[in-house]
Design a protein around this motif. Structure first.
Motif, PDB file in Angstrom:
ATOM      1  N   HIS A 148     -16.044  19.829  14.008  1.00  0.00           N
ATOM      2  CA  HIS A 148     -14.884  20.563  13.508  1.00  0.00           C
ATOM      3  C   HIS A 148     -14.910  21.945  14.153  1.00  0.00           C
ATOM      4  CE1 HIS A 148     -13.091  18.152  10.296  1.00  0.00           C
ATOM      5  NE2 HIS A 148     -14.315  17.688  10.058  1.00  0.00           N
ATOM      6  N   ASP A 149     -13.984  22.203  15.067  1.00  0.00           N
ATOM      7  CA  ASP A 149     -13.921  23.522  15.679  1.00  0.00           C
ATOM      8  C   ASP A 149     -12.482  23.871  16.037  1.00  0.00           C
ATOM      9  OD1 ASP A 149     -13.514  21.864  17.835  1.00  0.00           O
ATOM     10  OD2 ASP A 149     -15.208  22.586  19.011  1.00  0.00           O
ATOM     11  N   ALA A 150     -12.316  25.018  16.652  1.00  0.00           N
ATOM     12  CA  ALA A 150     -10.981  25.511  16.984  1.00  0.00           C
ATOM     13  C   ALA A 150     -10.292  24.652  18.036  1.00  0.00           C
ATOM     14  CB  ALA A 150     -11.058  26.960  17.460  1.00  0.00           C
ATOM     15  N   LEU A 151     -11.041  23.988  18.872  1.00  0.00           N
ATOM     16  CA  LEU A 151     -10.444  23.143  19.912  1.00  0.00           C
ATOM     17  C   LEU A 151      -9.609  22.021  19.298  1.00  0.00           C
ATOM     18  CD1 LEU A 151     -10.142  22.541  22.902  1.00  0.00           C
ATOM     19  CD2 LEU A 151     -12.210  21.158  22.766  1.00  0.00           C
ATOM     20  N   ASN A 152     -10.078  21.451  18.196  1.00  0.00           N
ATOM     21  CA  ASN A 152      -9.308  20.419  17.504  1.00  0.00           C
ATOM     22  C   ASN A 152      -7.965  20.971  17.032  1.00  0.00           C
ATOM     23  OD1 ASN A 152     -11.566  18.820  17.813  1.00  0.00           O
ATOM     24  ND2 ASN A 152     -12.277  19.126  15.732  1.00  0.00           N
ATOM     25  N   THR A 153      -7.998  22.167  16.465  1.00  0.00           N
ATOM     26  CA  THR A 153      -6.775  22.792  15.952  1.00  0.00           C
ATOM     27  C   THR A 153      -5.817  23.131  17.088  1.00  0.00           C
ATOM     28  OG1 THR A 153      -8.066  23.705  14.131  1.00  0.00           O
ATOM     29  CG2 THR A 153      -5.897  24.666  14.524  1.00  0.00           C
ATOM     30  N   VAL A 154      -6.343  23.666  18.170  1.00  0.00           N
ATOM     31  CA  VAL A 154      -5.500  24.028  19.322  1.00  0.00           C
ATOM     32  C   VAL A 154      -4.867  22.777  19.932  1.00  0.00           C
ATOM     33  CG1 VAL A 154      -5.551  24.977  21.661  1.00  0.00           C
ATOM     34  CG2 VAL A 154      -6.722  26.162  19.810  1.00  0.00           C
ATOM     35  N   ALA A 155      -5.650  21.738  20.106  1.00  0.00           N
ATOM     36  CA  ALA A 155      -5.122  20.499  20.683  1.00  0.00           C
ATOM     37  C   ALA A 155      -4.077  19.876  19.758  1.00  0.00           C
ATOM     38  CB  ALA A 155      -6.249  19.511  20.935  1.00  0.00           C
ATOM     39  N   ALA A 156      -4.353  19.870  18.452  1.00  0.00           N
ATOM     40  CA  ALA A 156      -3.394  19.311  17.492  1.00  0.00           C
ATOM     41  C   ALA A 156      -2.104  20.117  17.490  1.00  0.00           C
ATOM     42  CB  ALA A 156      -4.003  19.276  16.092  1.00  0.00           C
ATOM     43  N   GLY A 157      -2.223  21.426  17.550  1.00  0.00           N
ATOM     44  CA  GLY A 157      -1.028  22.277  17.594  1.00  0.00           C
ATOM     45  C   GLY A 157      -0.218  22.064  18.863  1.00  0.00           C
ATOM     46  N   GLY A 158      -0.897  21.928  19.987  1.00  0.00           N
ATOM     47  CA  GLY A 158      -0.192  21.702  21.248  1.00  0.00           C
ATOM     48  C   GLY A 158       0.553  20.381  21.271  1.00  0.00           C
ATOM     49  N   VAL A 159      -0.114  19.323  20.837  1.00  0.00           N
ATOM     50  CA  VAL A 159       0.525  18.005  20.837  1.00  0.00           C
ATOM     51  C   VAL A 159       1.667  17.962  19.821  1.00  0.00           C
ATOM     52  CG1 VAL A 159       0.169  15.558  20.321  1.00  0.00           C
ATOM     53  CG2 VAL A 159      -1.507  16.792  21.684  1.00  0.00           C
ATOM     54  N   THR A 160       1.432  18.506  18.641  1.00  0.00           N
ATOM     55  CA  THR A 160       2.466  18.493  17.602  1.00  0.00           C
ATOM     56  C   THR A 160       3.658  19.358  18.014  1.00  0.00           C
ATOM     57  OG1 THR A 160       0.765  18.186  15.923  1.00  0.00           O
ATOM     58  CG2 THR A 160       2.920  18.883  15.162  1.00  0.00           C
ATOM     59  N   GLY A 161       3.383  20.544  18.526  1.00  0.00           N
ATOM     60  CA  GLY A 161       4.470  21.422  18.984  1.00  0.00           C
ATOM     61  C   GLY A 161       5.274  20.782  20.112  1.00  0.00           C
ATOM     62  N   GLY A 162       4.573  20.161  21.038  1.00  0.00           N
ATOM     63  CA  GLY A 162       5.265  19.480  22.130  1.00  0.00           C
ATOM     64  C   GLY A 162       6.101  18.318  21.652  1.00  0.00           C
ATOM     65  N   THR A 163       5.570  17.574  20.700  1.00  0.00           N
ATOM     66  CA  THR A 163       6.298  16.423  20.165  1.00  0.00           C
ATOM     67  C   THR A 163       7.550  16.865  19.429  1.00  0.00           C
ATOM     68  OG1 THR A 163       4.256  15.167  19.954  1.00  0.00           O
ATOM     69  CG2 THR A 163       6.136  14.415  18.651  1.00  0.00           C
ATOM     70  N   PHE A 164       7.428  17.878  18.599  1.00  0.00           N
ATOM     71  CA  PHE A 164       8.578  18.313  17.812  1.00  0.00           C
ATOM     72  C   PHE A 164       9.574  19.140  18.612  1.00  0.00           C
ATOM     73  CE2 PHE A 164       6.181  16.674  14.362  1.00  0.00           C
ATOM     74  CZ  PHE A 164       7.139  16.313  13.436  1.00  0.00           C
ATOM     75  N   SER A 165       9.147  19.691  19.739  1.00  0.00           N
ATOM     76  CA  SER A 165      10.116  20.411  20.567  1.00  0.00           C
ATOM     77  C   SER A 165      10.992  19.427  21.341  1.00  0.00           C
ATOM     78  CB  SER A 165       9.392  21.347  21.537  1.00  0.00           C
ATOM     79  OG  SER A 165       8.698  20.603  22.513  1.00  0.00           O
ATOM     80  N   LEU A 166      10.556  18.192  21.472  1.00  0.00           N
ATOM     81  CA  LEU A 166      11.345  17.184  22.171  1.00  0.00           C
ATOM     82  C   LEU A 166      12.415  16.578  21.280  1.00  0.00           C
ATOM     83  CD1 LEU A 166       8.503  15.316  24.077  1.00  0.00           C
ATOM     84  CD2 LEU A 166      10.113  16.992  24.986  1.00  0.00           C
ATOM     85  N   THR A 167      12.285  16.725  19.967  1.00  0.00           N
ATOM     86  CA  THR A 167      13.252  16.113  19.050  1.00  0.00           C
ATOM     87  C   THR A 167      14.345  17.063  18.675  1.00  0.00           C
ATOM     88  OG1 THR A 167      11.923  16.713  17.130  1.00  0.00           O
ATOM     89  CG2 THR A 167      11.587  14.523  18.067  1.00  0.00           C
TER      90      THR A 167
END
Length: 134
Positions: A115-134
Protein backbone atom coordinates in the motif's frame (compact mmCIF):
# COMPACT_ATOMS: atom_id res chain seq x y z
CA UNK A 1 -29.47 -41.89 -21.30
CA UNK A 2 -29.10 -40.04 -17.98
CA UNK A 3 -26.00 -37.91 -17.39
CA UNK A 4 -25.29 -36.91 -13.81
CA UNK A 5 -24.04 -33.38 -13.37
CA UNK A 6 -22.23 -32.27 -10.27
CA UNK A 7 -23.34 -29.06 -8.65
CA UNK A 8 -20.76 -26.29 -8.81
CA UNK A 9 -18.82 -25.92 -5.60
CA UNK A 10 -18.10 -22.59 -4.02
CA UNK A 11 -14.70 -21.87 -2.53
CA UNK A 12 -14.52 -22.56 1.17
CA UNK A 13 -14.42 -19.60 3.51
CA UNK A 14 -10.86 -20.53 4.52
CA UNK A 15 -9.67 -20.74 0.90
CA UNK A 16 -9.90 -16.95 0.41
CA UNK A 17 -6.89 -15.15 1.91
CA UNK A 18 -7.71 -12.80 4.77
CA UNK A 19 -5.86 -9.92 3.11
CA UNK A 20 -7.96 -10.27 -0.04
CA UNK A 21 -11.16 -10.37 2.02
CA UNK A 22 -10.12 -7.20 3.86
CA UNK A 23 -9.35 -5.39 0.59
CA UNK A 24 -12.69 -6.41 -0.89
CA UNK A 25 -14.60 -5.30 2.22
CA UNK A 26 -12.83 -1.93 2.19
CA UNK A 27 -13.62 -1.50 -1.52
CA UNK A 28 -17.29 -2.24 -0.83
CA UNK A 29 -17.39 0.23 2.03
CA UNK A 30 -15.81 3.00 -0.03
CA UNK A 31 -18.11 2.32 -3.00
CA UNK A 32 -21.21 2.39 -0.81
CA UNK A 33 -20.07 5.65 0.75
CA UNK A 34 -19.47 7.12 -2.72
CA UNK A 35 -22.94 6.14 -3.91
CA UNK A 36 -24.61 7.62 -0.84
CA UNK A 37 -22.55 10.82 -1.04
CA UNK A 38 -23.37 11.16 -4.74
CA UNK A 39 -27.07 10.66 -4.04
CA UNK A 40 -26.99 13.36 -1.37
CA UNK A 41 -25.05 15.77 -3.57
CA UNK A 42 -27.24 15.16 -6.63
CA UNK A 43 -30.47 15.61 -4.69
CA UNK A 44 -29.34 18.80 -2.96
CA UNK A 45 -27.99 20.27 -6.21
CA UNK A 46 -31.25 19.62 -8.05
CA UNK A 47 -33.33 20.96 -5.13
CA UNK A 48 -31.34 24.20 -5.13
CA UNK A 49 -31.61 24.50 -8.90
CA UNK A 50 -35.35 23.83 -8.83
CA UNK A 51 -35.89 26.40 -6.09
CA UNK A 52 -34.16 29.10 -8.15
CA UNK A 53 -36.25 28.50 -11.26
CA UNK A 54 -39.52 27.92 -9.39
CA UNK A 55 -40.25 31.58 -8.66
CA UNK A 56 -39.75 32.65 -12.27
CA UNK A 57 -42.36 30.16 -13.46
CA UNK A 58 -45.27 31.47 -11.38
CA UNK A 59 -47.51 33.53 -13.65
CA UNK A 60 -48.81 36.94 -12.75
CA UNK A 61 -52.43 36.92 -11.56
CA UNK A 62 -53.73 38.55 -14.76
CA UNK A 63 -51.99 35.91 -16.94
CA UNK A 64 -53.70 32.90 -15.35
CA UNK A 65 -55.13 30.49 -17.87
CA UNK A 66 -55.09 27.58 -15.38
CA UNK A 67 -56.05 27.66 -11.74
CA UNK A 68 -53.10 28.64 -9.53
CA UNK A 69 -53.42 25.43 -7.49
CA UNK A 70 -52.97 23.29 -10.60
CA UNK A 71 -49.88 25.27 -11.62
CA UNK A 72 -48.34 24.86 -8.18
CA UNK A 73 -49.13 21.13 -8.18
CA UNK A 74 -47.46 20.67 -11.57
CA UNK A 75 -44.43 22.64 -10.42
CA UNK A 76 -44.16 20.52 -7.27
CA UNK A 77 -44.41 17.30 -9.29
CA UNK A 78 -41.69 18.52 -11.64
CA UNK A 79 -39.48 19.51 -8.71
CA UNK A 80 -39.87 16.11 -7.04
CA UNK A 81 -39.04 14.34 -10.31
CA UNK A 82 -35.98 16.54 -10.84
CA UNK A 83 -34.73 15.88 -7.32
CA UNK A 84 -35.29 12.12 -7.71
CA UNK A 85 -33.49 12.13 -11.05
CA UNK A 86 -30.59 14.14 -9.61
CA UNK A 87 -30.36 11.77 -6.66
CA UNK A 88 -30.16 8.67 -8.84
CA UNK A 89 -27.77 10.14 -11.39
CA UNK A 90 -25.53 11.69 -8.75
CA UNK A 91 -25.31 8.39 -6.91
CA UNK A 92 -24.58 6.45 -10.07
CA UNK A 93 -21.91 8.86 -11.30
CA UNK A 94 -20.02 9.29 -8.06
CA UNK A 95 -20.50 5.64 -7.14
CA UNK A 96 -19.00 4.49 -10.44
CA UNK A 97 -16.09 6.89 -10.01
CA UNK A 98 -15.35 5.70 -6.47
CA UNK A 99 -15.83 2.03 -7.41
CA UNK A 100 -13.34 2.28 -10.28
CA UNK A 101 -10.80 4.34 -8.34
CA UNK A 102 -10.97 2.18 -5.23
CA UNK A 103 -11.01 -1.05 -7.23
CA UNK A 104 -7.85 -0.13 -9.10
CA UNK A 105 -6.17 1.12 -5.93
CA UNK A 106 -6.96 -2.04 -3.96
CA UNK A 107 -6.25 -4.31 -6.92
CA UNK A 108 -2.79 -2.82 -7.27
CA UNK A 109 -2.22 -3.15 -3.54
CA UNK A 110 -3.08 -6.85 -3.66
CA UNK A 111 -1.08 -7.45 -6.86
CA UNK A 112 2.00 -5.56 -5.67
CA UNK A 113 1.64 -6.53 -2.02
CA UNK A 114 2.22 -2.93 -1.01
CA UNK A 115 0.00 0.00 0.00
CA UNK A 116 1.75 3.16 -1.16
CA UNK A 117 1.25 6.38 -3.08
CA UNK A 118 1.97 4.72 -6.42
CA UNK A 119 -1.29 2.76 -6.15
CA UNK A 120 -3.22 5.98 -5.53
CA UNK A 121 -1.49 7.85 -8.37
CA UNK A 122 -2.08 5.01 -10.83
CA UNK A 123 -5.72 4.65 -9.75
CA UNK A 124 -6.26 8.39 -10.10
CA UNK A 125 -4.68 8.47 -13.54
CA UNK A 126 -6.69 5.56 -14.90
CA UNK A 127 -9.94 6.76 -13.33
CA UNK A 128 -9.42 10.36 -14.46
CA UNK A 129 -8.60 9.20 -17.97
CA UNK A 130 -11.61 6.93 -18.09
CA UNK A 131 -14.05 9.56 -16.89
CA UNK A 132 -12.61 12.28 -19.11
CA UNK A 133 -13.51 10.13 -22.12
CA UNK A 134 -17.20 9.96 -21.15
Amino acid sequence: MHVAMDAPTLPQEDAIPAALKAEFEEWGTKTTGGVLAGMLYGGVREAASAAKTEQSRLPFPHEDKKPRGKIIREMTENKVLRIARGTVLGGAKLGAFVALFSGIQHGLAVHRGNHDALNTVAAGGVTGGTFSLT
